[in-house]
Design a protein around this motif. Sequence first.
Motif: not given
Length: 111
Positions: A26-28, A30-41
Amino acid sequence: MTAGLRLGRATLEDTPLPQLQDALLDPETLEQLLQDIQRCAVVQEVLLKGGAVEMASGKPVPLAEAMEALRREQVLGVQIRYWYDGSNWWDTLMRTPKGIRLIRIEHRLAG
């Protein structure tokens, strides 16, 4: 036979296939996934998918630009290749009638 090519004793039975993960986001989420990738990967490459088996662009693009193209339905999907926790990960995000589909595969380094 190609000169210089050595396959050794590797067989399909000896090499386990990486596990695939598949989810509808869902949109929320997806946004959490993108934030996690940017922050942790460590993002290595982001590619645009123009069709089921073709790339829209042969060159990498910034993650934000790729996600904007996906949201605006300018591309079928986005593939994010990144390093996290000792593995290379490939997340493919595809537009579907039901939302964004995530297909994830882990590429572990042998050793």
